[in-house]
Design an enzyme around this catalytic site. Structure first.
Site, PDB file in Angstrom:
ATOM      1  N   ASP A  51      92.853  65.242  74.428  1.00 34.97           N
ATOM      2  CA  ASP A  51      93.864  64.245  74.766  1.00 34.97           C
ATOM      3  C   ASP A  51      93.578  63.685  76.160  1.00 34.97           C
ATOM      4  O   ASP A  51      93.651  64.405  77.153  1.00 34.97           O
ATOM      5  CB  ASP A  51      95.251  64.903  74.736  1.00 34.97           C
ATOM      6  N   TYR A  56      94.221  58.834  83.449  1.00 33.43           N
ATOM      7  CA  TYR A  56      93.798  60.177  83.852  1.00 33.43           C
ATOM      8  C   TYR A  56      92.449  60.189  84.575  1.00 33.43           C
ATOM      9  O   TYR A  56      92.104  61.196  85.206  1.00 33.43           O
ATOM     10  CB  TYR A  56      93.677  61.099  82.632  1.00 33.43           C
ATOM     11  N   LYS A  86      95.299  56.710  75.636  1.00 33.52           N
ATOM     12  CA  LYS A  86      96.592  56.039  75.790  1.00 33.52           C
ATOM     13  C   LYS A  86      96.462  54.749  76.585  1.00 33.52           C
ATOM     14  O   LYS A  86      95.663  54.647  77.519  1.00 33.52           O
ATOM     15  CB  LYS A  86      97.589  56.971  76.495  1.00 33.52           C
ATOM     16  N   HIS A 119     101.454  54.645  76.335  1.00 27.79           N
ATOM     17  CA  HIS A 119     101.709  55.808  77.185  1.00 27.79           C
ATOM     18  C   HIS A 119     103.186  55.965  77.561  1.00 27.79           C
ATOM     19  O   HIS A 119     103.734  57.068  77.524  1.00 27.79           O
ATOM     20  CB  HIS A 119     100.849  55.716  78.451  1.00 27.79           C
TER      21      HIS A 119
END
Length: 280
Positions: A51, A56, A86, A119
């Site tokens: 994930d 990120y 996302k 997200h």
């Protein structure tokens, strides 16, 4: 090393998703080369679901780890992995969804993701990162137009399944009422101290799979909580069964309801592959 088979769920899209994933969020992040090594080790012990997200900064290291795993023969082909990413809030607009996914695929060096999520149910100005800066930078957000962009990604084969993250019942219903392709997943914070029963019931009734982020409470992170891993009840069970609290929690929670994203805590990695060898 023996590779343990992780149970799967069939999403409303018809695609299978492993019920346990390795999450890749972290602050601060280790250096990219260390991240690549961590992801390769995770594949070696049996992880098949990863994930990530554009915010990120882990898409590129993950993509390199996938390529290396193929080179090493840890997996036979890319289809053996399930990759979730996302759409960040700056791109939560119909015209920006497809370019954002194409950029994600470029970083991952993949032709598709298995699951692509909105997200957060909010749109913000370009350059806004994480939640502390969102309030002062919010823009109008057209949920259904953005979802149409997600559907187009799915129709093009760039995302096998599409879904949302951090959506309430009300916001999710807005999509369900208008969608041609319904959300396959709603990924939300969910753990033993924050069980979200109303949302669970709504998603079950509408065929939307609930995915849990921070199922172990993100223990040790600045946004985390100690309530899961330091739960006296779970600690007593773990002691009696000679297992970790994380193993006990994953085992006793209802797998048919949602999958679990393992937080980015390295100390759990090497024993997590034994989660399903339990007798409680």
């Amino acid at each position: 090393m023996e590779c343990n088979k992780i149970p799967e769920v069939i999403l409303n899209s018809g695609h299978r998703m492993p019920l346990i994933a390795m999450g890749t969020v972290g602050d601060p992040l280790p250096p990219p080369e260390q991240l690549i090594s961590i992801y390769i080790d995770a594949i070696a012990i049996g992880y098949r679901h990863f994930d990530t997200a554009s915010i990120y900064d882990t898409e590129e290291p993950l993509g390199k780890a996938v390529a290396k795993a193929l080179e090493l023969g840890l997996i036979n082909n890319r289809d053996e992995l399930f990759i979730t990413s996302k759409l960040w809030c700056t791109d939560a607009h119909h015209d920006l969804v497809l370019p954002a996914l194409k950029e994600t695929l470029r970083k991952l060096d993949l032709s598709y993701v298995d699951l692509y999520l909105i997200h957060w149910p909010v749109r913000v100005t370009k350059g806004s990162k994480y939640l502390e800066s969102l309030n002062e930078n919010i823009l109008p957000f057209d949920i259904n137009a953005t979802w149409k962009g997600m559907e187009e990604c799915c129709e093009l084969g760039l995302a096998k399944s599409i879904g949302v993250s951090n959506f309430s019942c009300v916001k999710l219903k807005k999509i369900l009422d208008q969608a041609t392709i319904p959300p396959a997943v709603n990924q939300v914070e969910l753990n033993i101290s924050w069980q979200q029963e109303k949302l669970l019931e709504f998603c079950r009734a509408n065929g939307v799979h609930i995915s849990a982020w921070s199922p172990l409470g993100s223990h040790g992170s600045y946004w985390g909580s100690h309530k899961v891993l330091e739960s006296p009840v779970l600690q007593n069970i773990a002691s009696a069964k000679e297992k970790s609290v994380a193993q006990v929690f994953i085992y006793i929670y209802p797998f048919d309801a949602h999958k679990f994203v393992l937080e980015f805590v390295f100390k759990f990695l090497m024993y997590s592959s034994d989660w399903f060898k339990m007798d409680i």
